[in-house]
Design a protein around this motif. Structure first.
Motif, PDB file in Angstrom:
ATOM      1  N   LYS A 297       0.859  -1.179   0.000  1.00  0.00           N
ATOM      2  CA  LYS A 297       0.000   0.000   0.000  1.00  0.00           C
ATOM      3  C   LYS A 297       0.895   1.228   0.000  1.00  0.00           C
ATOM      4  CE  LYS A 297      -4.097  -1.912   2.010  1.00  0.00           C
ATOM      5  NZ  LYS A 297      -4.139  -3.092   2.738  1.00  0.00           N
ATOM      6  N   SER A 298       0.493   2.221  -0.769  1.00  0.00           N
ATOM      7  CA  SER A 298       1.258   3.467  -0.779  1.00  0.00           C
ATOM      8  C   SER A 298       0.812   4.335   0.390  1.00  0.00           C
ATOM      9  CB  SER A 298       1.056   4.214  -2.101  1.00  0.00           C
ATOM     10  OG  SER A 298      -0.189   4.877  -2.095  1.00  0.00           O
ATOM     11  N   SER A 299       1.618   5.334   0.698  1.00  0.00           N
ATOM     12  CA  SER A 299       1.258   6.263   1.763  1.00  0.00           C
ATOM     13  C   SER A 299       0.509   7.476   1.218  1.00  0.00           C
ATOM     14  CB  SER A 299       2.525   6.720   2.500  1.00  0.00           C
ATOM     15  OG  SER A 299       3.379   7.420   1.607  1.00  0.00           O
ATOM     16  N   PHE A 300       0.248   7.507  -0.071  1.00  0.00           N
ATOM     17  CA  PHE A 300      -0.466   8.630  -0.667  1.00  0.00           C
ATOM     18  C   PHE A 300      -1.926   8.612  -0.209  1.00  0.00           C
ATOM     19  CE2 PHE A 300       2.793   7.847  -4.091  1.00  0.00           C
ATOM     20  CZ  PHE A 300       3.573   8.955  -3.782  1.00  0.00           C
TER      21      PHE A 300
ATOM     22  N   ASP B 156      -4.435  10.119  -1.510  1.00  0.00           N
ATOM     23  CA  ASP B 156      -5.411  10.185  -2.600  1.00  0.00           C
ATOM     24  C   ASP B 156      -5.398   8.946  -3.496  1.00  0.00           C
ATOM     25  OD1 ASP B 156      -2.922  10.768  -3.690  1.00  0.00           O
ATOM     26  OD2 ASP B 156      -3.653  12.407  -4.934  1.00  0.00           O
ATOM     27  N   VAL B 157      -4.738   7.890  -3.063  1.00  0.00           N
ATOM     28  CA  VAL B 157      -4.735   6.632  -3.819  1.00  0.00           C
ATOM     29  C   VAL B 157      -5.615   5.635  -3.071  1.00  0.00           C
ATOM     30  CG1 VAL B 157      -3.354   4.716  -4.687  1.00  0.00           C
ATOM     31  CG2 VAL B 157      -2.450   7.043  -4.785  1.00  0.00           C
ATOM     32  N   ASN B 158      -6.745   5.317  -3.672  1.00  0.00           N
ATOM     33  CA  ASN B 158      -7.694   4.381  -3.089  1.00  0.00           C
ATOM     34  C   ASN B 158      -7.128   2.966  -3.229  1.00  0.00           C
ATOM     35  OD1 ASN B 158      -9.859   2.622  -2.604  1.00  0.00           O
ATOM     36  ND2 ASN B 158     -11.346   4.056  -3.438  1.00  0.00           N
ATOM     37  N   PRO B 159      -7.011   2.215  -2.131  1.00  0.00           N
ATOM     38  CA  PRO B 159      -6.468   0.850  -2.214  1.00  0.00           C
ATOM     39  C   PRO B 159      -7.239  -0.065  -3.161  1.00  0.00           C
ATOM     40  CG  PRO B 159      -6.644   1.557   0.069  1.00  0.00           C
ATOM     41  CD  PRO B 159      -7.331   2.601  -0.763  1.00  0.00           C
ATOM     42  N   SER B 160      -8.510   0.243  -3.433  1.00  0.00           N
ATOM     43  CA  SER B 160      -9.288  -0.612  -4.337  1.00  0.00           C
ATOM     44  C   SER B 160      -9.106  -0.224  -5.811  1.00  0.00           C
ATOM     45  CB  SER B 160     -10.772  -0.565  -3.964  1.00  0.00           C
ATOM     46  OG  SER B 160     -11.289   0.730  -4.178  1.00  0.00           O
ATOM     47  N   ASP B 161      -8.389   0.850  -6.072  1.00  0.00           N
ATOM     48  CA  ASP B 161      -8.124   1.271  -7.459  1.00  0.00           C
ATOM     49  C   ASP B 161      -7.252   0.205  -8.122  1.00  0.00           C
ATOM     50  OD1 ASP B 161      -6.774   2.491  -9.763  1.00  0.00           O
ATOM     51  OD2 ASP B 161      -7.514   4.402  -9.018  1.00  0.00           O
ATOM     52  N   PRO B 162      -7.595  -0.222  -9.343  1.00  0.00           N
ATOM     53  CA  PRO B 162      -6.788  -1.252 -10.019  1.00  0.00           C
ATOM     54  C   PRO B 162      -5.317  -0.850 -10.217  1.00  0.00           C
ATOM     55  CG  PRO B 162      -8.800  -0.791 -11.261  1.00  0.00           C
ATOM     56  CD  PRO B 162      -8.745   0.186 -10.132  1.00  0.00           C
ATOM     57  N   LEU B 163      -5.026   0.444 -10.220  1.00  0.00           N
ATOM     58  CA  LEU B 163      -3.652   0.897 -10.414  1.00  0.00           C
ATOM     59  C   LEU B 163      -2.912   1.128  -9.098  1.00  0.00           C
ATOM     60  CD1 LEU B 163      -4.298   3.320 -13.406  1.00  0.00           C
ATOM     61  CD2 LEU B 163      -3.317   1.035 -13.482  1.00  0.00           C
ATOM     62  N   ALA B 164      -3.588   0.947  -7.966  1.00  0.00           N
ATOM     63  CA  ALA B 164      -2.975   1.163  -6.648  1.00  0.00           C
ATOM     64  C   ALA B 164      -1.732   0.291  -6.417  1.00  0.00           C
ATOM     65  CB  ALA B 164      -4.001   0.961  -5.541  1.00  0.00           C
TER      66      ALA B 164
ATOM     67  N   SER C 228       8.076   9.730  -4.847  1.00  0.00           N
ATOM     68  CA  SER C 228       8.460  10.301  -3.562  1.00  0.00           C
ATOM     69  C   SER C 228       7.803   9.574  -2.398  1.00  0.00           C
ATOM     70  CB  SER C 228       8.062  11.778  -3.515  1.00  0.00           C
ATOM     71  OG  SER C 228       8.261  12.293  -2.213  1.00  0.00           O
ATOM     72  N   SER C 229       8.574   9.345  -1.357  1.00  0.00           N
ATOM     73  CA  SER C 229       8.000   8.738  -0.156  1.00  0.00           C
ATOM     74  C   SER C 229       7.655   9.803   0.875  1.00  0.00           C
ATOM     75  CB  SER C 229       8.976   7.723   0.436  1.00  0.00           C
ATOM     76  OG  SER C 229      10.188   8.362   0.765  1.00  0.00           O
ATOM     77  N   THR C 230       7.945  11.064   0.568  1.00  0.00           N
ATOM     78  CA  THR C 230       7.638  12.142   1.510  1.00  0.00           C
ATOM     79  C   THR C 230       6.396  12.930   1.115  1.00  0.00           C
ATOM     80  OG1 THR C 230       9.123  13.662   0.354  1.00  0.00           O
ATOM     81  CG2 THR C 230      10.056  12.401   2.194  1.00  0.00           C
ATOM     82  N   ALA C 231       5.971  12.833  -0.128  1.00  0.00           N
ATOM     83  CA  ALA C 231       4.760  13.540  -0.562  1.00  0.00           C
ATOM     84  C   ALA C 231       3.533  12.869   0.048  1.00  0.00           C
ATOM     85  CB  ALA C 231       4.664  13.538  -2.086  1.00  0.00           C
ATOM     86  N   THR C 232       2.487  13.649   0.291  1.00  0.00           N
ATOM     87  CA  THR C 232       1.276  13.058   0.866  1.00  0.00           C
ATOM     88  C   THR C 232       0.238  12.706  -0.191  1.00  0.00           C
ATOM     89  OG1 THR C 232       0.347  15.254   1.256  1.00  0.00           O
ATOM     90  CG2 THR C 232       1.564  14.227   3.077  1.00  0.00           C
ATOM     91  N   THR C 233       0.318  13.343  -1.371  1.00  0.00           N
ATOM     92  CA  THR C 233      -0.626  13.034  -2.448  1.00  0.00           C
ATOM     93  C   THR C 233       0.132  12.722  -3.730  1.00  0.00           C
ATOM     94  OG1 THR C 233      -0.849  15.353  -3.083  1.00  0.00           O
ATOM     95  CG2 THR C 233      -2.445  14.505  -1.484  1.00  0.00           C
TER      96      THR C 233
END
Length: 135
Positions: free
Chosen positions: A85-88, A90-98, A111-116
């Protein structure tokens, strides 16, 4: 960066060398055989670098940031891992591209520091290049 460049170069050479003899498993319905990029597009789909919807490549439709990530990972030979799982936010875990986004973040491509991430925004040329060369 070298791995992506080498992968892309080998793929391009293979396409050129085999172009006359290629029989595509998934011939695209919206790409004419006379299109100068016909072989490259069909080869990318057959190599599972690009996926299609109902046999349509949609060559003139812009790619989203998430689609660029998935394509770059596939071209570089990375495998998506569903449980990541990403820390973003705005990325829905159910999104096929997640899974692709999470994998790219884990690899340091994103980036691992960005929030979105803005996965459904159209990718700019610079964003696409940065993702491709980081893969």
């Amino acid at each position: 960066m070298r791995r992506f460049s080498l992968t892309l170069a080998v793929f391009a050479i293979a396409v050129q060398l085999t172009a006359p003899a290629l029989a595509f498993a998934h011939e695209l319905q919206d790409v004419s055989r006379t299109d100068p990029d016909f072989t490259a597009m069909n080869s990318a789909v057959d190599a599972e670098i690009f996926s299609t919807e109902n046999g349509l490549f949609r060559p003139n439709v812009p790619m989203t940031r998430a689609e660029v990530v998935k394509t770059a990972l596939r071209a570089a030979g990375y495998i998506e891992i569903d449980r990541q799982k990403s820390s973003f936010t705005d990325v829905n875990p159910s999104d096929p591209l997640a899974p692709s986004i999470a994998r790219a973040q884990a690899l340091g491509i994103l980036s691992s520091t960005a929030t979105t991430f803005r996965p459904h925004d159209v990718a700019t040329r610079v964003e696409a290049l940065k993702i491709a060369f980081a893969s």
